[in-house]
Design a protein around this motif. Sequence first.
Motif, mmCIF file in Angstrom:
data_model
loop_
_atom_site.group_PDB
_atom_site.id
_atom_site.type_symbol
_atom_site.label_atom_id
_atom_site.label_comp_id
_atom_site.label_asym_id
_atom_site.label_seq_id
_atom_site.Cartn_x
_atom_site.Cartn_y
_atom_site.Cartn_z
ATOM 1 N N UNK A 300 0.829 -1.198 0.000
ATOM 2 C CA UNK A 300 0.000 0.000 0.000
ATOM 3 C C UNK A 300 0.870 1.257 0.000
ATOM 4 N N UNK A 301 1.927 1.253 0.794
ATOM 5 C CA UNK A 301 2.822 2.411 0.829
ATOM 6 C C UNK A 301 3.543 2.597 -0.509
ATOM 7 N N UNK A 302 3.890 1.503 -1.174
ATOM 8 C CA UNK A 302 4.500 1.616 -2.506
ATOM 9 C C UNK A 302 3.550 2.300 -3.483
ATOM 10 N N UNK A 303 2.264 1.979 -3.374
ATOM 11 C CA UNK A 303 1.275 2.633 -4.232
ATOM 12 C C UNK A 303 1.175 4.117 -3.907
ATOM 13 N N UNK A 304 1.225 4.444 -2.625
ATOM 14 C CA UNK A 304 1.158 5.854 -2.224
ATOM 15 C C UNK A 304 2.354 6.620 -2.777
ATOM 16 N N UNK A 305 3.529 5.985 -2.758
ATOM 17 C CA UNK A 305 4.708 6.650 -3.312
ATOM 18 C C UNK A 305 4.569 6.874 -4.810
ATOM 19 N N UNK A 306 3.973 5.929 -5.505
ATOM 20 C CA UNK A 306 3.741 6.120 -6.945
ATOM 21 C C UNK A 306 2.816 7.320 -7.187
ATOM 22 N N UNK A 307 1.812 7.484 -6.342
ATOM 23 C CA UNK A 307 0.891 8.611 -6.487
ATOM 24 C C UNK A 307 1.575 9.928 -6.127
ATOM 25 N N UNK A 308 2.403 9.915 -5.105
ATOM 26 C CA UNK A 308 3.104 11.143 -4.716
ATOM 27 C C UNK A 308 4.097 11.591 -5.788
ATOM 28 N N UNK A 309 4.597 10.631 -6.562
ATOM 29 C CA UNK A 309 5.565 10.985 -7.604
ATOM 30 C C UNK A 309 4.950 11.884 -8.665
ATOM 31 N N UNK A 310 3.619 11.852 -8.804
ATOM 32 C CA UNK A 310 2.942 12.710 -9.793
ATOM 33 C C UNK A 310 2.096 13.771 -9.098
ATOM 34 N N UNK A 311 2.355 13.994 -7.800
ATOM 35 C CA UNK A 311 1.630 15.001 -7.016
ATOM 36 C C UNK A 311 0.135 14.740 -6.984
#
Length: 387
Positions: A300-311
């Motif tokens: 789940x945290x890996x997915x959150x990081x993917x989303x944060x990478x595109x703001x």
Amino acid sequence: MMVPLYARSVAALIGGLLIVVAWASSIKTLIVPRPEGPGLARWAARMASRSFRLAADLTADFQRRDRVLAGQAAAILLAQLAAWLGTAFIGYWLLLWPLEKGGIGTAFTAAGSSMFTLGFAEPTGAPPSVVVFAAAVTGLITITLQIAYLPTLYAAFNRRETEVTLLNARAGVPSWGPELLARTHYALGTGVSALDTLPGLYEQWERWAADVAESHTTYPSLVWFRSPRPLSSWVTALLAVLDSAALFLALSPGSAPVVPARLCLRGGFICFRQVALALGFKVAEEPDPDTPITLTYQDFLDAVERLRAVDFPIERDPADAWPDFVGWRLTYEQTAYTVAAAVDAVPALWSGPRRHGEPAIPPTRPPAGRPLGAPGPKDIPPSTPGE
């Protein structure tokens, strides 16, 4: 040795029952718009599927297995046709036995000649003629129904794959839920988020899930039709859409399209459940809310990081959003994993284990484009000699 009349009469009775079984199975499969129960067609489909599964298990490479399994649906259709024709042929053969003076060999020839409309053997007498006429009608109608059945299958297949192909641009190949949210927000680097298109997407996939649930349970062979591209699958595509809805609701409940997302989640769960039941799996009417999911918090945290990478506009702390995401995902995770493993779908991220234990394949991503307004190759002045 002359077989007694009573024994031939019993054989004729068995033959009549076999004819009824063949007719009932073909009618239920090809005409009646309801899921087929246990019977001749399902037995033939299972035999064909097991053969392909054994052949596919000889290689651990997914793309090679996909090439082998690409013919599974066609083999199932041919196996069902052979089962119907073969059962009916044996039935008419036994039915003609007490009526033919030449014995069982002559009955075999007459049944085959009439069943496959060859016409080289013509029995004498009214009772045998009635039987061979019925056999000819049976063979002709069975083959005609199977031929007419194919356009319906391919129409449903094309409807399914059109939406799966359209999703590939948003969710990657193989499809992944967080990738769908990230790419939709990034919108090909335009600088303008396209998250306002997600309500329409969820409504579209709710309707798509209903269409797949209806068509793939009425015509179960559709489940085994694989996507034209090996890394694409209708199972992982639907799972990606459901994961994106669950993530959006959990991380950004204020801006998420609540009603379309919830309806899509419900429609997706119903689709997976009905397909799993059609494949013969036992699935609960409603998931147990206390059942843990297999996806980990680190995933789940890996997915959150993917989303944060595109703001991506995340409104909640991941630790607070995690319980809500778990609550959404447990409704469909097990049924989705069951169907994905059964059809040996591409091992996409968050799509569960496979028989061969291969690692999950992340979605391929195009190289980062140039920033909006930056000069392209035609805008850069050519270098002068010596530079």
